[in-house]
Scaffold this motif. Structure first.
Motif: not given
Length: 726
Positions: A685-693, A440-443, A412-415, A719-726
């Motif tokens: 192949m760039g990483a994007k921010s998934l959320c700020l947990p 990662g994948i936005q749920g 859980e986090g904020i975009k 801290y921010a969660l970064f990763g490759r994503s769908y």
């Protein structure tokens, strides 16, 4: 010739110079046709093909003599007719070992170009059969996969013939008129399709062709989850009968097995929102361009995705109508009519519907489809505090859907500002993780819209805190939140294995299957009847106990039944045979880990229900361990991309600046090597921010004013969660 560039180089020597086109990896003709509909610059007329590899019956002492059949996708290729033409007996589809050891290819990617990869000591034993219709089509290009099913080349019949003729050591080439063999002589052969989607077909590319046509492939997963994840995912969905492809690109048929999962989600979530005072409704799917364009930031965010209706019959509409990509602009003009006083607040409504988003070229079943099912909630509150409380209440429900129903852990986090909902003030999210791809994948997202939309649509009330004089008008605070059938895709990706789907018990349409075993010819009729009666009795008992159960009494072997239910992910299998009855027990086999144990028929109902709870809990626990192990705290940029390449997510100290986020995406894309193509929404192949947990790491804790952003060196905020994503 192990790579596409070498093949294209060879074709150029034969007079072919067009580059291959790229598209999503495909398993069959229908998927291939659909993938090509999103590609521009294709030939005006072309025909899709199938390349089949057979192995004749022959003495083990003789070297393998495979038969390669290259034909139009619409030609009937009878193995009996081919065998008669070549004077070979009992042609059967070649095994995976033959494909890999001799042709250096795999099911789904087979094409005549694999002939160039056959070792010299084997090529003399290979026989090639070419469909005459391919060589006769002078004005129609022929589509083949150039070694990989994610690419297509369009060549002429002359180039095909020249390529086959160029294979050194190839001695046996036969041209067959398949059309003449399958149709009456007076009936002309079917013309090659000029559009890939003009006719649906169940034939598959390569050696899997007849398996699909005969129905055998519906009981087999040929791709491995670790080895070829995209093909595995498509095979699992189609072979388990969760989903079928439709003749409109990007649209799919959700079959009962998958729709039941969605119904369980609906029931759970609907009960949750009703407890919060939300009521269900339904709005029309159409929205006028005039209304849609009133919220500039919002429509700019969705503009590429909007599908428009411009005609009714043969007449142009006076005003084009958009098909809702989401319903903010559909609903909020009516909020302004319905909300007249602070006493009308809060207004809380939700609708279950479908939406259409049309921008992408590479649809993925359940993950990104042009039409999908979802729920969307829209609420209006007097204060920001009340609105934000609801935002978090909904996010909690989304987390519970994933974790309590689907056994999928989420974060859980904020975009970030860059990733938040277009036109909104803040977006909260639950983020999932697909271990096999490391993405990662936005749920699901729950948005605080602030007063942006209420100002645009003039949704106002008089300020109740002002008790004297004229009360000023104040704009309401709004929320919106949505969860879609993407949930089903995430569940399959996380839990599925090489045998098929693995269903969490809470959402499984069939939780338990009962299979009679040991019904051999040695048993008397009475003994067989006892086993049959025992199966039906157990089925009735479990149904009375509230378990979703089915006794499979079909007249097929137990092995085929095992495979049927394993592909569909049934959580628990009960086997009942002669020895089990003597012991007053059943043999229970779990789908998630294949563990087997004996269960007494006495108190079986309680034992089964406890086992289903145990399976559900352990599936979540295993997935959570994997998620936790694959989130890595990264404190130096030089560790960032290697961590992504190890299929992990990164937790980094971050400054939260949008320009820094763009730089992270660009730098990580430039530094990345050797992974699969990125999704359309996150190119390269760039990483994007998934959320700020919401739950921030404590070891090491971020020190305000001291901890620096990993990428830019500015002061880190969180801290921010970064990763490759769908």
């Amino acid at each position: 010739m192990a790579d596409i560039s070498a093949l294209i180089s060879k074709l150029s020597t034969l007079g072919f110079n067009d580059p291959p086109v790229e598209h999503a990896a495909v398993d069959n003709i229908q998927q291939w046709a659909e993938a090509l509909t999103g590609v521009s610059g294709l030939p005006s007329k072309y025909t899709l093909t199938k390349t089949l590899i057979f192995k004749p019956k022959q003495p083990k002492s003789e070297p393998i003599a495979p038969v390669v059949v290259v034909a139009s996708s619409e030609s009937e290729t009878s193995s009996k007719a081919i065998g008669a033409e070549l004077k070979l007996k009992d042609l059967r589809f070649a095994s995976d070992d033959v494909l890999t050891s001799i042709f250096q290819t795999a099911k789904g990617s087979v094409s005549p170009f694999a002939l160039a990869q056959v070792p010299k000591e084997n090529i003399g034993n290979v026989r090639v059969v070419i469909d005459k219709s391919l060589l006769d089509s002078a004005d129609t290009r022929i589509a083949f996969h150039p070694l990989k099913s994610a690419h297509t080349v369009f060549i002429t019949g002359a180039i095909l013939k020249a390529f086959v003729d160029s294979i050194e050591g190839l001695q046996h080439v036969t041209v067959m008129d398949f059309a003449a063999q399958s149709e009456p002589a007076a009936k002309p052969a079917a013309k090659p399709a000029s559009k890939p989607a003009a006719k649906a077909t169940t034939a598959v590319t390569g050696a899997a062709d007849a398996e699909e046509a005969s129905g055998a492939s519906s009981r087999e997963i040929t791709a491995s989850k670790e080895g070829d994840f995209p093909r595995w995912y498509n095979q699992v969905l189609t072979n388990s009968e969760m989903l079928s492809y439709y003749d409109v690109s990007g649209c799919y048929i959700v079959r009962p097995l998958a729709y039941f999962v969605w119904q369980q989600i609906q029931e759970f979530f609907d009960a949750g929102i009703r407890s919060l005072g939300v009521k269900n409704c339904y709005f029309p799917m159409f929205v006028s361009s005039r209304v849609l364009e009133r919220e500039k930031d919002h429509i700019e965010g969705f503009a590429p995705e909007v599908a428009w209706v411009t005609k009714a019959g043969s007449k142009d509409l006076e005003e084009p109508l958009a098909i809702r990509p989401t319903s903010e602009t559909v609903m909020y003009p009516y909020f302004a009519k319905w909300i007249r006083s602070h006493r009308d607040l809060p207004l809380k409504i939700n609708q279950w519907c479908s939406v259409v988003r049309w921008e992408f070229k590479n649809p993925q079943p359940f993950l990104r489809t042009r039409e999908f099912l979802w729920q969307e909630g829209h609420c209006a509150h007097l204060t920001e505090k009340d609105a934000m409380a609801e935002v978090h209440d909904i996010l909690t429900l989304y987390r519970r859907v994933y974790e309590e129903l689907l056994a999928v852990p989420v974060i859980e986090g904020i975009k970030s500002e860059k990733e938040k909902f277009a036109g909104g003030a803040a977006t909260t999210t639950v983020e999932g993780f697909i271990p096999t791809t490391g993405r990662g994948i936005q749920g699901g997202t729950s948005h605080y819209l602030g007063q942006n939309f209420s100002k645009m649509f003039n949704v106002v009330v008089e300020d109740p805190d002002v008790t004297e004089g004229v009360r000023p008008k104040i704009h309401v605070h709004q929320t919106s939140w949505g969860l879609s059938t993407r949930t089903i895709g995430v569940m399959v990706m996380v839990h599925g294995d090489d045998k098929g789907v693995v269903m969490p018990p809470r959402v499984a349409e069939t939780q338990v299957v009962i299979i009679p075993c040991g019904l051999t010819s040695k048993l008397s009729d009475e003994e067989r009847r006892q086993i049959t009666d025992a199966c039906l009795n157990v089925e009735a008992r479990l149904k009375m106990a509230g378990v979703r159960v089915e006794a499979d009494m079909r007249d097929i072997t137990p092995g085929r039944k095992f495979n049927h239910w394993e592909i569909r992910g049934v959580p628990l299998r009960l086997e009942i045979g002669p020895m089990d009855l003597k012991k007053n027990s059943v043999s229970a086999v779990r789908r998630d880990n294949a563990a087997r144990e004996s269960m007494s028929l006495d108190g079986l109902e309680d034992s089964v229900k406890l086992m289903l709870i145990k399976i559900q809990d352990e599936m979540l626990a295993r997935a959570r361990v994997t998620l936790d192990e694959r989130i890595k705290i990264v404190l130096k940029w030089e560790d960032f991309v290697p961590t992504l390449n190890n299929k992990c997510l990164t937790m980094i100290p971050w400054c939260e600046r949008e320009v820094c986020e763009e730089q992270i995406k660009e730098r990580s894309s430039r530094d990345s090597q050797g992974d699969e193509p990125e999704d359309e929404k996150a190119p390269s192949m760039g990483a994007k921010s998934l959320c700020l947990p919401f739950k921030q790491p404590e070891n090491p804790a971020l020190v305000p004013g001291e901890t620096k952003c990993v990428q830019c060196g500015e002061n880190a905020k969180r801290y921010a969660l970064f990763g490759r994503s769908y």
